[in-house]
Design a protein around this motif. Sequence first.
Motif, PDB file in Angstrom:
ATOM      1  N   LEU A 130       0.433  -1.408  -0.157  1.00  0.00           N
ATOM      2  CA  LEU A 130       0.069  -0.027  -0.536  1.00  0.00           C
ATOM      3  C   LEU A 130       1.406   1.251  -0.193  1.00  0.00           C
ATOM      4  O   LEU A 130       2.052   1.593   0.879  1.00  0.00           O
ATOM      5  CB  LEU A 130      -0.785   0.113   1.379  1.00  0.00           C
ATOM      6  CG  LEU A 130      -1.422   1.123   1.467  1.00  0.00           C
ATOM      7  CD1 LEU A 130      -2.722   1.405   0.648  1.00  0.00           C
ATOM      8  CD2 LEU A 130      -2.743   0.888   2.933  1.00  0.00           C
ATOM      9  N   TYR A 131       0.848   1.869  -0.966  1.00  0.00           N
ATOM     10  CA  TYR A 131       2.123   3.015  -1.358  1.00  0.00           C
ATOM     11  C   TYR A 131       1.068   4.678  -1.687  1.00  0.00           C
ATOM     12  O   TYR A 131       0.308   4.438  -2.125  1.00  0.00           O
ATOM     13  CB  TYR A 131       2.523   3.120  -2.124  1.00  0.00           C
ATOM     14  CG  TYR A 131       3.124   2.465  -3.209  1.00  0.00           C
ATOM     15  CD1 TYR A 131       2.871   3.963  -4.671  1.00  0.00           C
ATOM     16  CD2 TYR A 131       2.596   1.477  -3.979  1.00  0.00           C
ATOM     17  CE1 TYR A 131       2.726   3.592  -5.837  1.00  0.00           C
ATOM     18  CE2 TYR A 131       1.652   1.509  -5.533  1.00  0.00           C
ATOM     19  CZ  TYR A 131       2.218   2.825  -6.783  1.00  0.00           C
ATOM     20  OH  TYR A 131       1.436   2.543  -7.517  1.00  0.00           O
ATOM     21  N   LEU A 132       1.404   5.180  -0.867  1.00  0.00           N
ATOM     22  CA  LEU A 132       1.481   6.603  -1.965  1.00  0.00           C
ATOM     23  C   LEU A 132       1.783   7.401  -2.867  1.00  0.00           C
ATOM     24  O   LEU A 132       3.196   7.568  -2.638  1.00  0.00           O
ATOM     25  CB  LEU A 132       1.291   7.908  -0.499  1.00  0.00           C
ATOM     26  CG  LEU A 132       1.065   9.369  -1.062  1.00  0.00           C
ATOM     27  CD1 LEU A 132      -0.368   9.697  -1.358  1.00  0.00           C
ATOM     28  CD2 LEU A 132       1.611  10.083  -0.011  1.00  0.00           C
ATOM     29  N   ASP A 133       1.481   7.719  -4.332  1.00  0.00           N
ATOM     30  CA  ASP A 133       1.933   8.122  -4.982  1.00  0.00           C
ATOM     31  C   ASP A 133       2.169   9.187  -5.066  1.00  0.00           C
ATOM     32  O   ASP A 133       1.000  10.246  -5.562  1.00  0.00           O
ATOM     33  CB  ASP A 133       1.596   7.277  -6.195  1.00  0.00           C
ATOM     34  CG  ASP A 133       2.100   7.491  -7.869  1.00  0.00           C
ATOM     35  OD1 ASP A 133       2.738   8.571  -7.392  1.00  0.00           O
ATOM     36  OD2 ASP A 133       1.990   6.577  -8.601  1.00  0.00           O
ATOM     37  N   SER A 134       3.697  10.110  -4.879  1.00  0.00           N
ATOM     38  CA  SER A 134       3.121  11.231  -4.410  1.00  0.00           C
ATOM     39  C   SER A 134       3.142  12.001  -6.333  1.00  0.00           C
ATOM     40  O   SER A 134       2.622  13.172  -6.637  1.00  0.00           O
ATOM     41  CB  SER A 134       4.434  12.586  -4.335  1.00  0.00           C
ATOM     42  OG  SER A 134       5.750  11.953  -4.471  1.00  0.00           O
ATOM     43  N   LYS A 135       3.356  11.514  -7.226  1.00  0.00           N
ATOM     44  CA  LYS A 135       3.901  12.102  -8.856  1.00  0.00           C
ATOM     45  C   LYS A 135       2.366  11.724  -9.119  1.00  0.00           C
ATOM     46  O   LYS A 135       1.910  12.856  -9.420  1.00  0.00           O
ATOM     47  CB  LYS A 135       4.864  11.249  -9.179  1.00  0.00           C
ATOM     48  CG  LYS A 135       4.643  11.760 -11.087  1.00  0.00           C
ATOM     49  CD  LYS A 135       6.092  11.075 -11.473  1.00  0.00           C
ATOM     50  CE  LYS A 135       5.716  11.353 -12.950  1.00  0.00           C
ATOM     51  NZ  LYS A 135       7.020  10.591 -13.602  1.00  0.00           N
ATOM     52  N   ALA A 136       1.939  11.473  -8.846  1.00  0.00           N
ATOM     53  CA  ALA A 136      -0.162  11.132  -9.488  1.00  0.00           C
ATOM     54  C   ALA A 136      -0.426  11.832  -8.653  1.00  0.00           C
ATOM     55  O   ALA A 136      -1.483  13.077  -8.934  1.00  0.00           O
ATOM     56  CB  ALA A 136      -0.348  10.002  -8.730  1.00  0.00           C
ATOM     57  N   LYS A 137       0.070  11.975  -7.776  1.00  0.00           N
ATOM     58  CA  LYS A 137      -1.068  12.875  -6.656  1.00  0.00           C
ATOM     59  C   LYS A 137      -0.923  14.217  -7.046  1.00  0.00           C
ATOM     60  O   LYS A 137      -1.913  15.023  -7.282  1.00  0.00           O
ATOM     61  CB  LYS A 137      -0.916  12.851  -4.893  1.00  0.00           C
ATOM     62  CG  LYS A 137      -1.463  14.147  -4.538  1.00  0.00           C
ATOM     63  CD  LYS A 137      -0.976  13.790  -3.064  1.00  0.00           C
ATOM     64  CE  LYS A 137      -1.317  15.106  -1.541  1.00  0.00           C
ATOM     65  NZ  LYS A 137      -1.410  15.077  -0.820  1.00  0.00           N
TER      66      LYS A 137
END
Length: 251
Positions: free
Chosen positions: A77-84
């Motif tokens: 489970l990860y946060l994709d900061s680029k997609a954000k």
Amino acid sequence: MTNLLWITAIAVALVSTPVTKKNLSASANEPAAVSTTRTNYSKGKWIKLFDGKTTNGWKTYAKDSIGGAWKVQDGMLYLDSKAKKEQKLGGGDIIHEKSFGNFHLKLEWKISKNGNSGIIFWAQNDPSKYKAVWHTGPEMQVLDNGGHPDAKIRKHRAGDLYDLIEGPDTAVKPVGEWNKTEIIAKDGTLELKLNGVTTVKTSYGDEIWYSLIGNSKFKTMAAFGRTFSGHIALQDHGDDVWFRNIQIREL
């Protein structure tokens, strides 16, 4: 009392008192009682908070669903900061639907270069009262100690009880490597472990605990660290962060 009995009583009192590096004075806002809530899980049984395939059970705080920047891939489970940033997908701190009082949490995390995140516990799920999960729940810091500016601040490094208690800075692994974390809370004792090393061990719900809060950035938040049952939350601090093998048992 004989001298032998007097010495024995002092020894018992000293052993029973948790040790921290902080002022031991009590806060004037100390609540009268500890609040706890039971879950529907059997004590001692390990359960998965993340199934490795979906975001079931999680949502962005103050939202009805989880933001699209939180993704699942290869059991992570990860946060994709680029997609954000580029795709304008929602992120935000995420919170699990179940709450726990006495618990043992295990998970693994890795952080991006110069990254920052956190594992929050006892968070209260009431957006009408509290703006963010960290307004109520204490945090075990997740950080790139080798690159993020917070690493220069004591009590802000990986494994610390954020802004409350500092731990050793030798337990964390370098950027890109997995760190094994444990948070254990039971009957007034809190222990944080990072890669098998105890980084913090302290009491909670007593004058020591409220003194820690009173000497922190959370001292003006009336509900912070006051309720010892709540939700597990994972922090979106704007940087890529990965979590896996998230499991918990009620104690």
